[in-house]
Scaffold this active site. Structure first.
Site, PDB file in Angstrom:
ATOM      1  N   LEU A 124       1.948   0.464  -8.376  1.00 54.27           N
ATOM      2  CA  LEU A 124       0.821  -0.342  -7.898  1.00 54.27           C
ATOM      3  C   LEU A 124       1.320  -1.773  -7.769  1.00 54.27           C
ATOM      4  O   LEU A 124       2.110  -2.232  -8.607  1.00 54.27           O
ATOM      5  CB  LEU A 124      -0.357  -0.291  -8.876  1.00 54.27           C
ATOM      6  CG  LEU A 124      -1.053   1.058  -9.081  1.00 54.27           C
ATOM      7  CD1 LEU A 124      -2.103   0.957 -10.178  1.00 54.27           C
ATOM      8  CD2 LEU A 124      -1.697   1.548  -7.789  1.00 54.27           C
ATOM      9  N   ASP A 125       0.866  -2.498  -6.753  1.00 56.05           N
ATOM     10  CA  ASP A 125       1.332  -3.877  -6.611  1.00 56.05           C
ATOM     11  C   ASP A 125       0.664  -4.768  -7.644  1.00 56.05           C
ATOM     12  O   ASP A 125      -0.283  -4.367  -8.327  1.00 56.05           O
ATOM     13  CB  ASP A 125       1.152  -4.390  -5.177  1.00 56.05           C
ATOM     14  CG  ASP A 125      -0.302  -4.546  -4.771  1.00 56.05           C
ATOM     15  OD1 ASP A 125      -1.091  -5.083  -5.564  1.00 56.05           O
ATOM     16  OD2 ASP A 125      -0.654  -4.144  -3.640  1.00 56.05           O
ATOM     17  N   ILE A 126       1.138  -5.982  -7.761  1.00 54.17           N
ATOM     18  CA  ILE A 126       0.706  -6.879  -8.837  1.00 54.17           C
ATOM     19  C   ILE A 126      -0.797  -7.164  -8.806  1.00 54.17           C
ATOM     20  O   ILE A 126      -1.425  -7.366  -9.842  1.00 54.17           O
ATOM     21  CB  ILE A 126       1.515  -8.199  -8.788  1.00 54.17           C
ATOM     22  CG1 ILE A 126       1.264  -9.049 -10.043  1.00 54.17           C
ATOM     23  CG2 ILE A 126       1.216  -8.984  -7.503  1.00 54.17           C
ATOM     24  CD1 ILE A 126       2.195 -10.240 -10.169  1.00 54.17           C
TER      25      ILE A 126
END
Length: 284
Positions: A110-112
């Site tokens: 998952l991205d930040i």
């Protein structure tokens, strides 16, 4: 009769050193040796071969000897899906329970700025199968979209749009209401490409203001794990994931007394929140 061989990256992933993709990168970087020689992509090995990773011996295991544990982690926004960050930012691995002789392998990323469900396992083959596009495992997200969402936008994203890395689409879109210019939707994708959900909405000139993964395959994010917390999945849940991946069931090992104590301590560890001190008022 010839001795059976397996792909080197598959054996390394099974040993708990990382995902197959990570092991392919390590082989390409020259970090792996087989019988004293630097390995290359495409190498196949036998159980009698001597393998080292960063010059450390690797214990080769048969598939049935690998413990299959899976934990569900509720990722907060602001955490990175990497083992170490050069800038010292918090990563999803910081709060996971420690393992001896094994590593947690992330099933997807998952991205930040995305929160929600992340799965980690000790079984590299399970991770690889669940992430591989050919398995077509459903990933469901709760999305808050800013702007006026029209029917033609939804139709286009379900039928498919061309992104810079190829065609993409949602297999399902459901509206869940909202207030003002923000509307909540639940969407389902069958791949795990970088920022795919956000880019699909951006293709319709719409902005995602919140994004949270709520399901991976048959595992739903539930109240057992609050933001920043993890929980170990049951035998039934792990077996369901294995079935989804086309693998046979394997008993989830019980924690030893030492592991129970260590996992209990790890479950409650927290990084102190740095609060800004208010400036003292100047005396006049």
């Amino acid at each position: 009769m010839s001795t059976p061989t397996e792909k080197l990256q598959k054996v390394l992933a099974r040993a708990g050193l990382g995902s197959r993709r990570e092991m392919e990168a390590a082989i390409g970087a020259g970090r792996v040796k087989v019988n004293g020689s630097v390995a290359t992509l495409g190498d196949r090995i036998e159980t009698r071969d001597k393998v080292t990773f960063d010059d450390r011996p690797v214990t080769l295991r048969a598939a049935d000897d690998v413990p299959r544990r899976v934990i569900m982690y509720n990722k907060p926004e602001g955490e990175l899906c990497t083992r170490k960050d050069p800038e010292g930012r918090r990563t999803v691995f910081d709060r996971l329970p420690r393992l001896k002789g094994e590593r947690w392998i992330a099933i997807g990323r998952l991205d930040i700025n995305t929160s929600g469900l992340l799965l980690f396992t000790t079984d590299g083959e399970l991770a690889n199968r669940l992430m591989h596009p050919s398995t077509e495992v459903e990933r469901e997200y709760a999305v808050r979209v800013m702007g006026e969402v029209k029917r033609e936008h939804v139709v286009a994203m379900v039928e498919g749009v061309m992104l810079e890395d190829g065609p993409a689409k949602f297999s399902d879109v459901q509206e869940f209401g909202g207030e003002g210019i923000n509307t909540w939707f639940h969407v389902v994708i069958l791949e795990g490409r970088n920022r795919e959900v956000r880019r699909l909405w951006e293709s319709q000139s719409l902005t995602v203001s919140r994004l949270k993964r709520v399901r991976y395959g048959n595992i739903f994010l539930d109240k057992r794990a609050k933001a920043g917390e993890w929980v170990e999945l049951s035998q039934v849940e792990v077996d369901d994931l294995a079935t989804l991946a086309g693998l046979e069931s394997r008993k989830v090992p019980e924690l030893t007394p030492d592991e129970k104590n260590r996992w209990s301590r790890d479950k409650h560890k927290r990084r102190p929140v740095q609060t800004m001190k208010r400036a003292k008022p100047r005396q006049r």
